[in-house]
Design a protein around this motif. Sequence first.
Motif, short mmCIF file in Angstrom:
data_model
loop_
_atom_site.label_atom_id
_atom_site.label_comp_id
_atom_site.label_asym_id
_atom_site.label_seq_id
_atom_site.Cartn_x
_atom_site.Cartn_y
_atom_site.Cartn_z
N SER A 99 29.10 -13.93 -53.36
CA SER A 99 28.06 -14.63 -52.26
C SER A 99 28.14 -16.35 -52.26
O SER A 99 28.40 -16.69 -51.76
CB SER A 99 26.54 -13.93 -52.27
OG SER A 99 25.54 -14.83 -53.77
N VAL A 102 31.42 -18.12 -50.32
CA VAL A 102 31.16 -17.59 -49.19
C VAL A 102 30.59 -19.80 -48.65
O VAL A 102 30.00 -20.02 -48.96
CB VAL A 102 30.52 -16.67 -48.28
CG1 VAL A 102 30.48 -17.61 -47.16
CG2 VAL A 102 30.76 -16.07 -49.18
N ILE A 104 28.80 -22.56 -47.12
CA ILE A 104 27.65 -22.39 -46.71
C ILE A 104 28.65 -23.17 -44.78
O ILE A 104 27.48 -23.17 -44.36
CB ILE A 104 26.79 -23.81 -47.36
CG1 ILE A 104 25.93 -22.49 -48.19
CG2 ILE A 104 25.83 -23.51 -46.33
CD1 ILE A 104 25.62 -21.73 -48.00
N VAL A 106 30.69 -22.79 -43.27
CA VAL A 106 31.11 -21.86 -42.44
C VAL A 106 30.41 -21.27 -41.94
O VAL A 106 30.18 -20.42 -40.65
CB VAL A 106 32.34 -20.93 -43.19
CG1 VAL A 106 32.94 -20.14 -42.23
CG2 VAL A 106 33.66 -22.21 -42.79
N LEU A 107 29.57 -20.74 -42.83
CA LEU A 107 28.26 -19.44 -43.02
C LEU A 107 27.07 -20.10 -42.00
O LEU A 107 26.57 -18.77 -41.30
CB LEU A 107 27.67 -18.98 -44.03
CG LEU A 107 26.76 -17.47 -43.96
CD1 LEU A 107 27.34 -16.54 -43.37
CD2 LEU A 107 26.04 -18.09 -45.43
N LEU A 110 27.38 -19.45 -37.88
CA LEU A 110 26.69 -17.96 -38.21
C LEU A 110 25.30 -17.40 -37.78
O LEU A 110 25.36 -16.15 -36.99
CB LEU A 110 27.42 -16.87 -38.29
CG LEU A 110 29.37 -17.19 -39.03
CD1 LEU A 110 29.58 -15.77 -40.28
CD2 LEU A 110 29.83 -16.53 -37.04
N LEU A 111 25.38 -17.94 -38.41
CA LEU A 111 23.17 -17.53 -39.11
C LEU A 111 23.30 -18.04 -37.52
O LEU A 111 21.91 -17.54 -36.98
CB LEU A 111 22.82 -18.47 -40.37
CG LEU A 111 23.15 -17.94 -41.65
CD1 LEU A 111 22.63 -18.99 -42.59
CD2 LEU A 111 23.09 -17.04 -41.51
N TRP A 114 23.19 -15.39 -34.72
CA TRP A 114 22.47 -13.96 -34.95
C TRP A 114 20.91 -14.35 -35.10
O TRP A 114 20.58 -13.57 -34.59
CB TRP A 114 23.12 -14.02 -36.61
CG TRP A 114 24.56 -13.64 -36.69
CD1 TRP A 114 25.51 -12.75 -36.20
CD2 TRP A 114 25.55 -13.45 -38.33
NE1 TRP A 114 26.64 -12.43 -36.35
CE2 TRP A 114 26.68 -12.46 -37.83
CE3 TRP A 114 24.84 -14.23 -39.53
CZ2 TRP A 114 27.29 -12.66 -38.98
CZ3 TRP A 114 25.41 -13.91 -40.26
CH2 TRP A 114 26.93 -13.32 -39.99
N VAL A 125 19.60 -20.71 -45.14
CA VAL A 125 20.93 -21.42 -45.50
C VAL A 125 20.70 -22.68 -47.06
O VAL A 125 21.14 -22.42 -48.26
CB VAL A 125 21.65 -22.87 -44.97
CG1 VAL A 125 22.41 -23.70 -45.33
CG2 VAL A 125 22.12 -22.11 -43.46
#
Length: 255
Positions: A99, A102, A104, A106-107, A110-111, A114, A125
């Motif tokens: 985890s 990945v 942050i 980039v993530l 997406l959050l 969603w 985050v």
Amino acid sequence: MKNVFVKGWRPAAVLLLLFILWEIAVKLADVPAWLLPPPTDIFKEAIEGWNGLQLHLRSTVMLSLLGFAIGTGIGLLTAVLLHLIPFIREAIYPLLILSQNVPIIVLAPLLVVWLGFGILPKLIVITLVCFFPITVAALDGFRQTPGELKHYMLMAGASKDQLFWKLELPYSLPSLFSGLKISATYSVMGAVISEWLGAKAGIGVYMTLASSSFRTDRVFVAIFAIMGLSLLFFGAILLAERLLVKWKPREAKKK
């Protein structure tokens, strides 16, 4: 605490020297202020724009503290579960490591897709960047408990719960505070990154607006504010460690 202030003049002197060299170099090279402003312009902007800056500072501080608290709780709970239930540790620990691979940055978008632009994706985050150092540090602390002390308590008839609460958890506090120091500084950067997702206020918002308008002095104000908040959080954790972990040997404290 006295030693901290006595030794603190050395890095402060080095920092002052860097600012002086920076100021001289920018003036001698006649560098445009929009490209690289001198420190005097940055500090002047921080003072003159304090009324607008403090709103962003307050927002980032509250977000950082809330995310840090959630990350600390989840990280410590995860460490306890992994320590007390070995088969869960074998199944989950490798996933925790993955985890952290990945990015942050980039993530985070997406959050938003969603979960929307509310506070929830921002807290996720910050939690993601905070909980892992605490989990790893606490697990290391649990494992470093001397075997002879465990054996002694078991011979005295201690249960597994008593062994954990009266020996393993107290013994893990120095390691746990090491993880808390790391997470405390990460929480500020995590909050700034999360504010890039579309917040209404915060240092991240202040930095984005300053960058888009080529106000480089304000960008540096934001950078110095992030550094100051990180040092402030680190100092608060360090003070809490000195107040709570009083049983450490003197040799360990000197180190």
